[in-house]
Design an enzyme around this catalytic site. Sequence first.
Site, mmCIF file in Angstrom:
data_model
loop_
_atom_site.group_PDB
_atom_site.id
_atom_site.type_symbol
_atom_site.label_atom_id
_atom_site.label_comp_id
_atom_site.label_asym_id
_atom_site.label_seq_id
_atom_site.Cartn_x
_atom_site.Cartn_y
_atom_site.Cartn_z
ATOM 1 N N LYS A 100 49.567 42.544 57.039
ATOM 2 C CA LYS A 100 50.558 43.631 57.822
ATOM 3 C C LYS A 100 50.424 43.500 59.029
ATOM 4 O O LYS A 100 49.318 42.920 59.641
ATOM 5 C CB LYS A 100 50.114 45.058 57.319
ATOM 6 C CG LYS A 100 50.438 45.295 55.926
ATOM 7 C CD LYS A 100 49.916 46.736 55.633
ATOM 8 C CE LYS A 100 50.208 47.219 54.144
ATOM 9 N NZ LYS A 100 51.724 47.453 53.708
ATOM 10 N N ARG B 64 51.689 47.454 42.557
ATOM 11 C CA ARG B 64 52.159 47.293 41.204
ATOM 12 C C ARG B 64 51.548 46.340 40.495
ATOM 13 O O ARG B 64 51.362 46.454 39.284
ATOM 14 C CB ARG B 64 53.679 46.666 41.485
ATOM 15 C CG ARG B 64 53.741 45.393 41.995
ATOM 16 C CD ARG B 64 55.053 45.439 42.584
ATOM 17 N NE ARG B 64 55.477 45.901 44.093
ATOM 18 C CZ ARG B 64 56.553 46.087 44.671
ATOM 19 N NH1 ARG B 64 57.495 45.261 44.387
ATOM 20 N NH2 ARG B 64 56.732 46.542 45.562
#
Length: 502
Positions: free
Chosen positions: A280, A354
């Site tokens: 990020k 996920r």
Amino acid sequence: MKIAFSEPKAVGKHWVAVAVAGDRVLRGHAADLNGRHGDIVARTIQAVGFKAERAKTTAIVTPGPGELKGIILVGLGNPDELTAEHFAHIGGALVAQASGVNAADLTVALDDDGCGPVAGADAAANLALGMQLRAYRFTTSRTTKTTGAPALKKATIQLSGAAAARKAHADLDKVAAAVAFTRDIVTEPANVLYPDSYARIIDETLTPLGVKVEILDEKDMEKLGMGSLLGVGMGSAKPPRLVVMQWQGVKGQGAKARGKKPLAFVGKGVTFDTGGISIKPSAGMEDMKWDMGGSAAVVGLMHALAGRKAKVNAVGIVGLVENMPSGTAQRPGDVVKSMSGQTIEVLNTDAEGRLVLADALWYCQDRFQPRFMIDLATLTGAIMVALGKEMAGLYSNRDELADALLKAGEATGERCWRMPLDEAYDRQIDGDISDVKNISAGRWGGSITAAQFLQRFTNGLPWAHLDIAGTAWTDKDRPLAPKGATAFGVRMLNAFVAANYE
Ligand code: BES
Ligand code: MN
Ligand code: ZN
């Protein structure tokens, strides 16, 4: 903050809060108080032109000996429209106002006839809850006392029927404690709270409440074939954990107890999300300490259920992992094998939540065959694009489950908006060289494709997913939460369990 309930009685040199209905007529307890103190409440209403809109407050300092220290007026709006949730907001507004005038000790005068359709006891109990939620502060890592702490230390709520209010508040008090604990763990930075330390905190906090806590380490998860969860943790020096919490509120070995399948709650507990090799940008990365907010809500829910001894059997499962880039980190393009047997192409290591939930969900249904699974996760930035920071995204493969959750969200003010699941979205995550890929090709509908991914690991069980990326943390003070961790999900799911399964 200390909370007390008492019958109406004379107040000394204190701060007093008076609840005023929209018509600005003082009745019952408020009228008595006004009479005892030389019409001061009525005069204040006139002098400041107080409109008594719901949860709007104003404060004045009352000079002179023998008088009250000061008066806070709080509006009720139209009493006919009042709900328990409104009283929580009124309590929250009182805390903010009391802090504004530096009142440490506040007496709240509530007229039990003036609460509209809400019973006086429930109104008082929820008002107290709202005060507790708003007065929360994270204090663990402060060495100076001066900043941030709310002035209000004690609140006494006066109404006729104080005993009933005290009783109604007993359970809510447990919920307030669970919310505070949840906010604490969400706020803890990642050098303090990492998978192993987090697992120990869960054990130390929930075991004394009667929750059975099991901690699975890397070896245990390897044996179970959790390649998806383990892949996310590969880059970190801090090994992952899976924590299983069981609350048995329905006791005994009878057919009834045994026949009752548990309710199951599963949480994403990424203790820090750098993005991994798909790293990020640095701006705002510090926010990713709260990427375990879904897991914290599950832990907090178990805390609340056990705290108030809920008559229900519930399981909480949280996958705790730190997502770091390093020489041992998984790479974009890696293919991992999940516990379900499905292979996953990890095309973006930043879509890690996920991957953690895939194994946690599969393990949950495999081991417990629960009535349903509800997962919570700070899963996607995309849900914030869709819904902002006011509502969480709700996905479910069962309409009844979705409706019950929406209702619990409305009742507690932890609101959700239902989002779609559909074959057309599901096609977008079919793997190229594997069964499924962890991101879709395009960037649109990112929260939906994430939910589709999770659905592939539910084995068809009734399931709901709450994407709480926008609601787990607030950048501004809210009625029931100061700036920071909100514990979104704890009160909503507690209400959902109480309304449907106890
Ligand atoms: N933890 C983030 C989602 C998130 C973002 C939560 C901002 C709270 C605030 C999640 O793991 C993530 O990085 N999601 C990616 C997915 C993308 C790579 C498909 C995202 O939303 O950008
Ligand atoms: Mn991520
Ligand atoms: Zn994440």
